[in-house]
Design an enzyme around this catalytic site. Structure first.
Site, PDB file in Angstrom:
ATOM      1  N   ASP A 339       0.765  -1.043  -0.016  1.00  0.00           N
ATOM      2  CA  ASP A 339       0.184   0.174  -0.124  1.00  0.00           C
ATOM      3  C   ASP A 339       0.890   1.047   0.079  1.00  0.00           C
ATOM      4  O   ASP A 339       1.920   1.235   0.698  1.00  0.00           O
ATOM      5  CB  ASP A 339      -0.739  -0.128   1.327  1.00  0.00           C
ATOM      6  CG  ASP A 339      -1.798   1.051   1.188  1.00  0.00           C
ATOM      7  OD1 ASP A 339      -2.806   1.335   0.453  1.00  0.00           O
ATOM      8  OD2 ASP A 339      -1.850   1.814   2.179  1.00  0.00           O
ATOM      9  N   GLU A 368       1.548  -0.547  -5.029  1.00  0.00           N
ATOM     10  CA  GLU A 368       0.364   0.423  -5.397  1.00  0.00           C
ATOM     11  C   GLU A 368       1.129   1.706  -5.733  1.00  0.00           C
ATOM     12  O   GLU A 368       1.377   2.515  -4.829  1.00  0.00           O
ATOM     13  CB  GLU A 368      -0.638   0.606  -4.154  1.00  0.00           C
ATOM     14  CG  GLU A 368      -1.831   1.400  -4.514  1.00  0.00           C
ATOM     15  CD  GLU A 368      -2.450   2.139  -3.226  1.00  0.00           C
ATOM     16  OE1 GLU A 368      -3.559   2.843  -3.720  1.00  0.00           O
ATOM     17  OE2 GLU A 368      -1.700   2.300  -2.455  1.00  0.00           O
ATOM     18  N   ASP A 435     -10.664   1.802  -4.131  1.00  0.00           N
ATOM     19  CA  ASP A 435     -10.267   3.121  -4.118  1.00  0.00           C
ATOM     20  C   ASP A 435     -10.669   3.708  -5.437  1.00  0.00           C
ATOM     21  O   ASP A 435     -10.528   4.980  -5.388  1.00  0.00           O
ATOM     22  CB  ASP A 435      -8.744   3.156  -4.426  1.00  0.00           C
ATOM     23  CG  ASP A 435      -8.056   2.560  -2.990  1.00  0.00           C
ATOM     24  OD1 ASP A 435      -8.490   3.186  -1.888  1.00  0.00           O
ATOM     25  OD2 ASP A 435      -6.861   2.332  -2.991  1.00  0.00           O
TER      26      ASP A 435
END
Length: 584
Positions: A339, A368, A435
């Protein structure tokens, strides 16, 4: 000839070892400016003896953007080292000699200067960018655990809501857990899924779990380590890999490390674990917002409850690296999705790469990152990134209609050319996630458009991912609305059947779609595009129509399609497509 458009860089995405003894070389020229490019290459130490500078190997034009053409060739060398340069010829017949030290006339007095050539001094296998072989065969399914399935009501939060009874917020809970994922493994196996990407499952107070409190424990609302072990084992029995989400950019404010800082300030043992400008840490809350102002410490975004870790601190490094290996060593997970990876230093990610691969040599490392990611994809940090920059081009044409076909293709090509082929072959392709708005919502409920969009993504290089519920027509706006409870009753069975068939085609021809050459034909005005993919003895042609009905010739046996009529030819309606396999 536009010499300013010619470009090559050794030991980069322009020249890289693809296998232990095969080198792939690219060169850039101005678009429509070059008739041919020849590679001049050989062993540096045999330069005078063999006079290999007198020979050329023809390169092939493989990619085009709005500004440049790209030429490629794959070569080997008997002594595993290579010196090389290029002969670039324009349409008037002008030839230039492009070298490591600039551009010269294509004349023998320059060709015979051995010091002008680019070099790959030795094919170092240890430096070659390697990726796990299994990833190219994988179709991923992303699960937001709190919203997938409630398999064990006994671990529900005290304020749990009835499944799907309300729209999701940043605070509410519906009881999804790891037992729920186990209970639905048959469903996922039937769909054809062979890779699970789980959003964070470690102890955290939120429903999304990106504010980690304890990396060594499963959140009690999701289950425990025994349940997680069972999930991994049962997934592996079905040939399904499991990838976890690691939040190593920041900790949750409820973690004991941050609470110790709050209690002891600069005297805390963890004071240097974070980026704190002054003590005590403070901020000013913003009403009705997750974020704050007047922060005197670094955070994710401006969220005061997610203090940023100082990953340059050796103590923090050791702490996180032990966590990364623990879940591989003890539970045999297959991948880490990292992340906010672009906000963590490269020094740490290089250590992470070496550490986890020593633990399990074929673990998949996925960052990410939403933008161009060359720095992270040199072979010593990540295998791939979440390929938003690539798939955003697809959505811009199919959904937003903000790009023409050619602009979409040029943009996709440009993204491919940023990286070595190994990365492109395992890039994580997705149309939506936890997201982003759900893709069917972006399609305004148009399921024919959704099907065309999914299929187009599935035939590209890279490993495709389905966000949970897309296969049954789930909708949702921007986070948190995209995190609705999975639909288990009243599913769109026709859509699920379509996705199941699409996955089967992808898996049947994974070598073609993962490794095959790419040849585009398109018509901007008619909005029709054809992509030919071939690998070894197999060739697949996919044609998509986003304009008015149009007739096209048959090329081979139809494998898959929608919105078309078949007679002596195909008539493609809007959002229609056909995927054909050519006879050998």
């Amino acid at each position: 000839m536009n010499n300013a458009g010619i470009y090559h860089r050794p030991e980069s995405e322009f020249a890289f070892l693809y296998t232990k003894d095969r080198l792939r070389i690219r060169i850039q020229t101005s678009r429509d400016d070059t008739k041919s490019v020849g590679l001049i290459s050989g062993d540096f130490y045999l330069f005078a003896e063999e006079k290999w500078y007198q020979k050329q190997q023809l390169m092939h034009k493989t990619y085009t953007t709005d500004t440049h053409d790209y030429w490629e060739i794959e070569v080997t060398a008997p002594h595993r080292r290579l010196a090389y340069a290029f002969c670039v010829t324009d349409f008037s017949g002008t030839e230039i000699f492009y070298t490591d030290q600039g551009i010269f006339k294509y004349e023998e007095k320059f060709l015979t200067r051995d010091y002008l050539y680019f070099r790959l001094p030795y094919f170092q296998e240890i430096d070659r960018f390697k990726v796990p072989d299994w990833v190219a065969k994988t179709v991923w399914y992303q699960i937001f655990p709190e919203r997938f399935y409630n398999g064990d009501p006994t671990n529900d939060p005290t304020d749990v809501l009835a499944w799907g009874s309300e729209r999701p917020t940043r605070e509410n809970f519906f009881g999804g857990d790891l037992q729920g994922v186990i209970d639905q493994l048959d469903y996922l196996e039937d769909l054809g899924i062979n890779g699970l990407y789980l959003c964070p499952i470690f102890t955290a107070p939120s429903n999304h779990k990106y504010d980690t409190v304890d990396y060594y424990e499963i959140d009690p609302h999701f289950g425990d380590k025994q349940v997680f072990r069972k999930l991994v084992e049962k997934a592996h029995e079905r040939g399904i890999r499991v990838m976890l989400d690691a939040v190593f950019n920041h900790l949750g404010a409820s973690s004991h490390q941050w609470q110790d800082v709050i209690l002891h300030g600069k005297a805390s043992l963890y004071a240097d674990w974070f980026h704190i400008d002054s003590f005590p840490p403070r901020y000013t809350a913003i009403p009705d917002s997750e974020n704050a102002k007047d922060l005197n410490y670094a955070t994710f975004n401006f969220n005061p409850h997610m203090p940023k870790l100082n990953t340059a601190n050796p103590e923090v490094q050791n702490y996180l690296l032990e966590i990364a290996t623990y879940w591989i060593r003890e539970f045999d997970i297959d991948g880490w999705r990292l992340d906010v990876a672009n906000e963590v230093d490269h020094h740490f990610w290089k250590k992470f790469h070496d550490t986890v691969l020593r633990q399990k040599e074929d673990v998949y490392i996925l960052g990410e990152i939403w933008h161009s990611s060359q720095r992270w994809l040199q072979g010593d940090e990540f295998h791939a990134v979440m390929n938003y920059a690539f798939t955003d081009r697809i959505k811009a044409f199919f959904v937003e209609q903000s790009l023409s076909l050619s602009q979409m293709i040029f943009g996709m090509n440009r993204q491919q050319l940023l990286y070595r082929d190994q990365t492109n072959e395992v890039s994580f392709n997705l149309l939506d996630s936890h997201d982003t708005p759900r893709i069917l919502t972006l399609c305004q409920g148009n399921k024919a458009l959704l099907k065309a969009l999914l299929t187009f993504m599935f035939i590209q290089k890279g490993t495709p991912c389905i966000y949970y519920g897309t296969e049954v027509g789930m909708e949702g706006g921007m986070d948190p609305d995209c995190r609705r409870c999975m639909i288990w009753e009243g599913q769109d069975e026709e859509l699920r059947g379509f996705v199941k068939q699409l996955i089967a085609v992808r898996k049947q021809f994974f070598e073609v779609f993962s490794y095959g050459n790419m040849l585009w034909h398109y018509d901007d005005d008619k909005k029709i595009v054809s992509l030919t993919r071939n690998y070894k003895e197999k060739t697949v042609i996919a044609t998509f129509n986003e304009g008015d009905p149009i007739e096209i010739k048959k090329a081979g046996q139809c494998l898959f399609g929608q919105n078309y009529h078949e007679n002596a030819t195909y008539q493609l309606l809007q959002h229609g497509f056909v995927i054909e396999e050519l006879a050998k």
